[in-house]
Design an enzyme around this catalytic site. Structure first.
Site, PDB file in Angstrom:
ATOM      1  N   GLY A  17       1.000  -1.257   0.086  1.00 22.97           N
ATOM      2  CA  GLY A  17       0.113   0.029   0.060  1.00 22.97           C
ATOM      3  C   GLY A  17       0.911   1.183   0.189  1.00 22.97           C
ATOM      4  O   GLY A  17       1.963   1.251  -0.152  1.00 22.97           O
ATOM      5  N   GLY A  18       0.189   2.350   0.193  1.00 24.90           N
ATOM      6  CA  GLY A  18       0.819   3.529   0.079  1.00 24.90           C
ATOM      7  C   GLY A  18       1.770   3.762   1.333  1.00 24.90           C
ATOM      8  O   GLY A  18       2.927   4.567   1.182  1.00 24.90           O
ATOM      9  N   MET A  19       1.400   3.252   2.532  1.00 26.32           N
ATOM     10  CA  MET A  19       2.295   3.477   3.641  1.00 26.32           C
ATOM     11  C   MET A  19       2.813   2.132   4.278  1.00 26.32           C
ATOM     12  O   MET A  19       3.676   2.218   5.306  1.00 26.32           O
ATOM     13  CB  MET A  19       1.356   3.815   4.536  1.00 26.32           C
ATOM     14  CG  MET A  19       0.948   5.317   4.489  1.00 26.32           C
ATOM     15  SD  MET A  19      -0.474   5.907   5.551  1.00 26.32           S
ATOM     16  CE  MET A  19       0.727   6.260   6.750  1.00 26.32           C
ATOM     17  N   VAL A  22       2.863  -5.922   3.232  1.00 27.67           N
ATOM     18  CA  VAL A  22       2.723  -7.101   4.220  1.00 27.67           C
ATOM     19  C   VAL A  22       3.358  -8.303   3.492  1.00 27.67           C
ATOM     20  O   VAL A  22       3.195  -8.369   2.110  1.00 27.67           O
ATOM     21  CB  VAL A  22       0.923  -7.319   4.332  1.00 27.67           C
ATOM     22  CG1 VAL A  22       0.978  -8.479   5.273  1.00 27.67           C
ATOM     23  CG2 VAL A  22       0.524  -5.927   5.020  1.00 27.67           C
ATOM     24  N   LYS A  37       3.762  -6.832   9.096  1.00 24.65           N
ATOM     25  CA  LYS A  37       3.555  -5.441   8.130  1.00 24.65           C
ATOM     26  C   LYS A  37       4.867  -4.469   8.385  1.00 24.65           C
ATOM     27  O   LYS A  37       5.135  -4.368   9.405  1.00 24.65           O
ATOM     28  CB  LYS A  37       2.311  -4.889   8.621  1.00 24.65           C
ATOM     29  CG  LYS A  37       1.967  -3.646   7.814  1.00 24.65           C
ATOM     30  CD  LYS A  37       0.534  -2.940   8.534  1.00 24.65           C
ATOM     31  CE  LYS A  37       0.340  -1.683   7.980  1.00 24.65           C
ATOM     32  NZ  LYS A  37      -0.911  -1.281   8.605  1.00 24.65           N
ATOM     33  N   ASP A 135      -9.605   3.380   9.209  1.00 25.30           N
ATOM     34  CA  ASP A 135      -9.576   2.824   7.743  1.00 25.30           C
ATOM     35  C   ASP A 135     -10.322   1.560   7.410  1.00 25.30           C
ATOM     36  O   ASP A 135      -9.843   0.728   7.045  1.00 25.30           O
ATOM     37  CB  ASP A 135      -7.792   2.572   7.622  1.00 25.30           C
ATOM     38  CG  ASP A 135      -7.410   2.775   5.875  1.00 25.30           C
ATOM     39  OD1 ASP A 135      -8.137   3.402   5.362  1.00 25.30           O
ATOM     40  OD2 ASP A 135      -6.578   2.115   5.729  1.00 25.30           O
TER      41      ASP A 135
END
Length: 315
Positions: A17-19, A22, A37, A135
């Site tokens: 993902g953007g941040m 995993v 993660k 989220d």
């Protein structure tokens, strides 16, 4: 960095993902498969980012609930350039994401309500501990043989805590952000309930409740139009439709609590909140939808520069 902390042996990357990213990994000490993660460096500097993520991992680790993917451990790994990368070790939830299932179109209303009942139960557990997920979206919901698992408390925060990201930035997934989040108000459980309303609407209809085809349309001038009314769905009890509408209320005080939503939705399908669910293979899409709507189900969490959309404040 193939083995973290001398214990977690990374096997293959299963998501990005953007941040964060995993990995499926093997715990050499307890001889079990886990999810690891790896967190990207934070917006607030390396040192404070590590401390913030450690605090969030501690909060998530307190949650013991059948619909929450458990947090097992936290650590940091050193990059060759000397930077510290925090990581969180979690239960590996085996199954398909809700985002993958929604690519086949809307779910049968009974399944949609059942899924959201279990998501609500997971949120109720978090909210009881003073934790706001921030989220909730299809990509963070896994359908497993044991039921729904809510993943990724990576940007979770204590209820009422101020937002420490830089001015003009909001962290989250645009289509699921509550109006007050765009104005950087302190996070509350009501923000999660707004996201639940978007999730339930999407599960029932196969689309988002907004007349928008791009993030710019959603966050630009006139972005936060009132959500479109839920269309008539054959057999859907009025109580479920009303709950969806109330979750999407602009005023946070008009939204139901997560516990109320969990109990009501479970009652609608005449089932316990923790009833098992067998995951099936994702279906082929039967109905066309906007490409942006499809991406919104699985898009990465991001830092959103709300100042780029100056004329459309929530309300």
């Amino acid at each position: 960095m193939r083995t973290l902390g001398g214990r977690y042996e990374l096997e293959r990357r299963v998501g990005i993902g953007g941040m964060s990213e995993v990995w499926r990994a093997h715990d050499l000490v307890l001889d079990r498969t886990v999810a690891v993660k790896l967190i990207s460096p934070g917006l607030d500097g390396e040192a404070t980012s590590v401390e913030r993520i450690r605090a969030e991992a501690r909060s998530a680790a307190r949650l013991v609930h059948p619909n929450v993917a458990s947090v097992h451990d936290f650590g940091t790994a050193a990059l060759p350039d000397g930077r510290a990368v925090p990581y969180i070790v979690m239960e590996l939830a085996e199954g398909e994401t809700l985002a993958a299932h929604l690519r086949g179109g809307p779910l049968d209303w009974r399944i949609a309500v059942r899924v959201c009942a279990e998501v609500s139960a997971a949120l109720a557990a978090a909210h009881a501990h003073g934790i706001v997920h921030r989220d909730v979206k299809p990509a963070n919901v896994i359908l497993t043989p044991a039921g729904v698992k809510v993943l990724d408390f990576g940007i979770a925060t204590p209820a009422g805590a101020p937002d420490h990201t830089p001015d003009g930035i909001v962290v989250g997934t645009p289509a699921y952000l509550a109006p007050e989040q765009l104005d950087r108000q302190p996070a509350t459980p009501a923000a999660d309930m707004y996201a639940l309303g978007v999730l339930l609407y999407y599960c029932l209809t196969g689309r988002l409740p907004y007349a928008a085809d791009t993030t710019t349309q959603l966050l630009g001038s006139g972005r936060r139009r009132p959500p479109e009314p839920l269309p008539e769905i054959d057999g859907l009890p009025a109580e479920a439709a009303d709950l969806c509408r109330r979750c999407l209320a602009t005023d946070p005080t008009g939204r139901p609590s997560s516990l109320m939503a969990a109990l009501l939705l479970a009652e609608v399908v005449d089932a316990r909140v923790y009833v098992p669910m067998v995951a099936t293979a994702p279906r082929q899409r039967r109905v066309p939808v906007s490409p942006w709507t499809d991406r919104a189900a699985a898009e990465a969490t991001e830092a959103i520069a709300v100042d780029a959309y100056p004329t459309g404040r929530a309300g």
